[in-house]
Write a protein that holds these residues in place. Structure first.
Motif, mmCIF file in Angstrom:
data_model
loop_
_atom_site.group_PDB
_atom_site.id
_atom_site.type_symbol
_atom_site.label_atom_id
_atom_site.label_comp_id
_atom_site.label_asym_id
_atom_site.label_seq_id
_atom_site.Cartn_x
_atom_site.Cartn_y
_atom_site.Cartn_z
ATOM 1 N N GLU A 1 0.843 -1.189 0.000
ATOM 2 C CA GLU A 1 0.000 0.000 0.000
ATOM 3 C C GLU A 1 0.884 1.247 0.000
ATOM 4 N N PRO A 2 0.386 2.366 -0.523
ATOM 5 C CA PRO A 2 1.203 3.583 -0.604
ATOM 6 C C PRO A 2 1.743 4.025 0.748
ATOM 7 N N CYS B 1 10.372 -2.767 6.616
ATOM 8 C CA CYS B 1 11.781 -2.811 6.996
ATOM 9 C C CYS B 1 12.026 -3.924 8.001
ATOM 10 N N PHE B 2 13.292 -4.184 8.293
ATOM 11 C CA PHE B 2 13.662 -5.057 9.407
ATOM 12 C C PHE B 2 13.927 -4.194 10.632
ATOM 13 N N ALA B 3 14.969 -3.388 10.589
ATOM 14 C CA ALA B 3 15.209 -2.392 11.641
ATOM 15 C C ALA B 3 14.691 -1.044 11.154
ATOM 16 N N GLY B 4 14.111 -0.269 12.050
ATOM 17 C CA GLY B 4 13.525 1.011 11.682
ATOM 18 C C GLY B 4 14.568 2.041 11.292
ATOM 19 N N PRO B 5 14.142 3.084 10.551
ATOM 20 C CA PRO B 5 15.088 4.101 10.085
ATOM 21 C C PRO B 5 15.805 4.832 11.219
ATOM 22 N N ARG B 6 15.112 5.062 12.330
ATOM 23 C CA ARG B 6 15.757 5.763 13.439
ATOM 24 C C ARG B 6 16.892 4.933 14.018
ATOM 25 N N VAL B 7 16.691 3.609 14.132
ATOM 26 C CA VAL B 7 17.743 2.725 14.645
ATOM 27 C C VAL B 7 18.933 2.714 13.700
ATOM 28 N N ARG C 1 10.178 3.275 2.742
ATOM 29 C CA ARG C 1 8.762 3.403 2.401
ATOM 30 C C ARG C 1 8.487 2.640 1.098
ATOM 31 N N ALA C 2 7.217 2.326 0.858
ATOM 32 C CA ALA C 2 6.852 1.451 -0.249
ATOM 33 C C ALA C 2 7.374 1.960 -1.592
ATOM 34 N N GLU C 3 7.244 3.258 -1.848
ATOM 35 C CA GLU C 3 7.654 3.804 -3.140
ATOM 36 C C GLU C 3 9.174 3.700 -3.328
#
Length: 314
Positions: free
Chosen positions: A222-223, A228-234, A249-251
């Motif tokens: 979905e848009p 992810c596996f680990a989040g962007p902040r981590v 993100r999907a795009e």
């Protein structure tokens, strides 16, 4: 001037006839802040009519919108031990389960059902993020195994909607064991020559992304879904660098080859019908209300051909 008739009595009547406005009539879009009438949001599958932001939708509502006429048959899932590790943090694990069941009205974080989409019989499994973050525990593992077994038994494709924060910490290593268990279960579909389609919704993270959510024959998202596996902040804290705009993100993942399609929720049903029938070697679905397919029809013929191909490959 009659003060009682002209002022006091109308005032009293207005007080007693005043009706309270329900709190759930309006929903605020998290993205653009627009106030949306609840019926308008519901009719649009919880997608903002102003900016197109995809809000949370319950698993049961998603399945109702997916299947023809909103009709589906739930598949029974074996129940695991309630609290195998006797885990306790601020609350006991059974208490957390009971609270989530009361809040969502569901037994666990995944629903499995059979039904038809575009008169094409399928098996569907759907995670509910509102149930303890859709976390993957033993029940979710059992649900995916039950879905795969049902799909092989009925010779139907499996469509899975993922939405999870990862493994369920209250089940520890038993939760992580669901990664290989579900991978082996999905191998049964491959050996039977049956399609496995994954729809990744916001968010799909952790051990779910590292296992069954990325094993589909076709990967759709979905848009703007976080995948992810680990989040962007981590990751930023680990590598100490600024990540690209829209990272994970999907795009972004579509542009970098991790996804096949990014499809809005309002178009997802038609997309799944077309892809499913294409993978089964069936002609495009005909619009309108059609009779259910007869036994021994095109679908059974296509599935038997797929089984023969799989047997020959062995």
């Amino acid at each position: 001037m009659n003060w009682i008739n002209n002022y006091v009595r109308p005032r009293i009547n207005s007080i007693f006839s005043r009706r309270e406005t329900p709190d759930n009539l309006w929903t605020k879009c998290d993205e653009c802040g627009t106030m949306l009438f609840h019926r308008e949001v519901s009719d649009n599958l919880n997608v903002c009519t102003g900016c197109g932001h995809h809000m949370h939708i319950a698993a049961r509502d998603r399945l109702t919108a997916l299947f023809d006429g909103g009709i589906f048959v739930p598949v029974e899932v074996p129940k695991p031990p309630t609290d195998p590790l006797q885990f306790r943090d601020q609350k006991r694990y059974p208490d957390r389960l009971k609270a989530a069941q009361k809040q969502t009205g569901e037994e666990e974080a995944m629903l499995v059902a059979t039904g038809e989409i575009g008169r094409t019989p399928i098996v569907a499994a759907c995670q509910d993020f509102s149930f303890m973050g859709g976390s993957m525990g033993m029940y979710v593992g059992n649900a995916i195994i039950a879905a795969a077994e049902e799909a092989v038994k009925l010779h139907r494709p499996l469509i899975l909607f993922s939405a999870a924060g990862g493994a369920r910490m209250q089940e520890g290593i038993l939760s992580l064991m669901q990664m290989p268990r579900t991978t082996v279960a999905l191998q049964m579909l491959k050996e039977a020559g049956l399609p496995y389609i994954v729809v990744l919704t916001h968010p799909t993270t952790g051990g779910v992304t590292a296992s069954y959510a990325m094993l589909g024959d076709v990967q759709i998202a979905e848009p703007n879904a976080l995948i992810c596996f680990a989040g962007p902040r981590v990751i930023e804290q680990t590598i100490r660098e600024k990540l690209p705009e829209g990272f994970q993100r999907a795009e972004y993942l579509l542009d970098h080859g991790m996804l096949d399609r990014v499809t809005p929720r309002t178009e997802m049903r038609d997309e799944l019908i077309n892809i499913t029938r294409m993978l089964l070697g069936l002609p495009p679905a005909v619009r309108g209300d059609l009779p259910a397919p007869e036994e021994g029809g095109d679908l059974d013929h296509a599935l038997s051909e797929a089984e023969n191909t799989a047997d020959n490959a062995k």
